[in-house]
Each structure stands twice: as C-alpha cells, then as structure tokens.
Design an enzyme around this catalytic site. Structure first.
Site, PDB file in Angstrom:
ATOM      1  N   LYS A 186      16.478 -29.791 152.719  1.00  0.00           N
ATOM      2  CA  LYS A 186      15.922 -29.590 154.100  1.00  0.00           C
ATOM      3  C   LYS A 186      16.220 -30.606 155.263  1.00  0.00           C
ATOM      4  O   LYS A 186      16.651 -30.457 156.479  1.00  0.00           O
ATOM      5  CB  LYS A 186      14.249 -29.184 154.212  1.00  0.00           C
ATOM      6  CG  LYS A 186      14.203 -27.711 153.596  1.00  0.00           C
ATOM      7  CD  LYS A 186      12.612 -27.844 153.512  1.00  0.00           C
ATOM      8  CE  LYS A 186      12.214 -26.279 152.774  1.00  0.00           C
ATOM      9  NZ  LYS A 186      10.821 -26.061 152.842  1.00  0.00           N
ATOM     10  N   SER A 197       9.405 -31.152 153.632  1.00  0.00           N
ATOM     11  CA  SER A 197       8.703 -31.116 152.358  1.00  0.00           C
ATOM     12  C   SER A 197       8.781 -29.629 152.013  1.00  0.00           C
ATOM     13  O   SER A 197       9.336 -28.755 152.720  1.00  0.00           O
ATOM     14  CB  SER A 197       7.163 -31.050 152.947  1.00  0.00           C
ATOM     15  OG  SER A 197       6.163 -30.819 151.842  1.00  0.00           O
ATOM     16  N   ASP A 198       8.397 -29.439 150.526  1.00  0.00           N
ATOM     17  CA  ASP A 198       8.501 -27.946 150.052  1.00  0.00           C
ATOM     18  C   ASP A 198       7.372 -27.996 149.109  1.00  0.00           C
ATOM     19  O   ASP A 198       7.021 -28.866 148.592  1.00  0.00           O
ATOM     20  CB  ASP A 198       9.754 -27.597 149.525  1.00  0.00           C
ATOM     21  CG  ASP A 198      10.177 -26.384 149.207  1.00  0.00           C
ATOM     22  OD1 ASP A 198      10.437 -25.512 150.025  1.00  0.00           O
ATOM     23  OD2 ASP A 198       9.912 -25.778 147.939  1.00  0.00           O
ATOM     24  N   GLN A 199       6.992 -26.723 148.967  1.00  0.00           N
ATOM     25  CA  GLN A 199       5.958 -26.527 148.143  1.00  0.00           C
ATOM     26  C   GLN A 199       6.285 -25.021 147.127  1.00  0.00           C
ATOM     27  O   GLN A 199       6.655 -24.049 147.683  1.00  0.00           O
ATOM     28  CB  GLN A 199       4.537 -25.944 148.857  1.00  0.00           C
ATOM     29  CG  GLN A 199       3.304 -25.843 147.596  1.00  0.00           C
ATOM     30  CD  GLN A 199       2.216 -25.649 148.696  1.00  0.00           C
ATOM     31  OE1 GLN A 199       1.876 -24.594 149.083  1.00  0.00           O
ATOM     32  NE2 GLN A 199       1.250 -26.881 148.839  1.00  0.00           N
ATOM     33  N   SER A 254       6.451 -31.201 147.415  1.00  0.00           N
ATOM     34  CA  SER A 254       7.475 -32.465 147.397  1.00  0.00           C
ATOM     35  C   SER A 254       7.650 -32.836 148.931  1.00  0.00           C
ATOM     36  O   SER A 254       7.170 -32.242 149.810  1.00  0.00           O
ATOM     37  CB  SER A 254       8.727 -31.831 147.055  1.00  0.00           C
ATOM     38  OG  SER A 254       9.112 -30.759 148.139  1.00  0.00           O
TER      39      SER A 254
END
EC number: 3.6.1.-
Length: 204
Positions: A54, A74-76, A111
């Site tokens: 991203k 960020s990623d989840q 993250s």
C-alpha cells in the site's frame, strides 16, 4: 522538521479518524492494490506484505514532491478457527463470521509500514490483538448486525461502538490497533522519521 507532508495510504474513514487523534493534517490516498492472499501466506505475512505494498503504491502515485513526506500504511487480518476473515460486505456473511467466532478467541494482526520519502527511512510494526468472544445467541448476532452494519470491518464488528458488547475480553498493547491503526506505534514511527506530534506546529 516542520515542513513535512503526511499521507495516509488508505481510503478507510476509520483510519483517517484515528489519525486525527494525533491532531495532524494528513491527506488520504487510496492505494488500490490487490489484497488477496498468495498461496501459503499466514495472517502475519499477509498483513505485513499488504501494508508495504500500500505504501509503495501511494509513493508511486504521488511521485516526487518538493517537501518531504511521511507515508503511513496499515493493514489488518483477522484469524479465527483456522481461517482468515476478511470484510463481510453483506449481512449474511457478517452473521456467519460472528457465529463462527462465538465462544472463541480471534487474533487480529494489524500491520504498520511508514516511510519518509526524502530519506527513504522506514518504520514497521505488527500488532497482535486477541479478542475473546462470549457465547452469542443467534438473535444477539442478528440484532447486532442489523443495528451496526459492520460490513466493511474485518471480523464483522466495530469495537469502538456496540461491538464491545460481543466480547469477554480484549488482550492488546494498543487499543487503537483493533480499530485499524496502532497509534502508539504510529507515534513512535513519526518521531523516528522526523515528525513529533507534540513538538510541531501543524496541528489542527
């Protein structure tokens, strides 16, 4: 360093709202990447890779800026009952996810990837939050989904809202991580990359 752009590599209103807690002006840019897992990826690997991708996608979009920028991505990924759980998108899927997590513990891997576009310095972090769900009745689940419509949330709940009523407990080092952006680590990253939220003049 005060003349610095802050860019959130996300179209998520939840992450944008969280970032505003730090009283910083930030531009949100959608990275538009393929978020599907590759073969053999575990939740940690998926979340970590997607945050980095991203950031890279948004850095490519913005090109070279005169002023230095810090890009935050960020990623989840949610994981329960040996399955990775994405956004449900529909009421039927949300009900199925919550039914599957009833009386179980789900792990949420959030993250963080940050980069100073001038120095190329990066900061990374992976937060792990454990959510223990109480035993939920089918009527409780249906009512919750109807009341809060958590269709764009991994795990099918909004912990900052009525979703908190679904749990027995939450184990976390950073309560903001479960909403989608670990602000304690974001603050550490900003300081490392040259921007301290408490010592600058671009607060809203």
């Amino acid at each position: 360093m005060f003349n610095m752009n802050l860019i959130l590599a996300s179209s998520s209103t939840y992450r944008a709202q969280l970032l505003r807690q730090l009283r910083l002006k930030a531009q949100s840019i959608a990275p538009n990447i393929d978020e599907k897992p590759v073969n053999g990826e575990d939740p940690k690997q998926l979340a970590t890779r997607l945050a980095a991708e991203k950031a890279a996608a948004v850095i490519t979009q913005i090109g070279r800026l005169e002023e230095p920028s810090i890009v935050i991505a960020s990623d989840q990924v949610a994981y329960c009952n040996h399955k990775m759980l994405g956004k449900p998108h529909t009421a039927e899927n949300a009900i199925a996810q919550l039914t599957d997590m009833s009386n179980k513990t789900a792990e949420f891997y959030t993250s963080l990837f940050m980069q100073n576009t001038q120095t190329q310095q990066t900061f990374t972090h992976l937060d792990v939050t454990k959510v223990n769900f109480r035993t939920l009745t089918s009527q409780e689940i249906k009512n919750y989904v109807a009341l809060e419509s958590p269709f764009d949330c991994a795990g099918s709940f909004k912990c900052e809202g009525l979703g908190i009523s679904l749990f027995n407990s939450i184990e976390t080092h950073d309560p903001s991580a479960l909403v989608g952006l670990p602000l304690i680590s974001v603050t550490k990253g900003l300081i490392n990359l040259g921007l301290n939220p408490l010592l600058i003049g671009n607060a809203e």
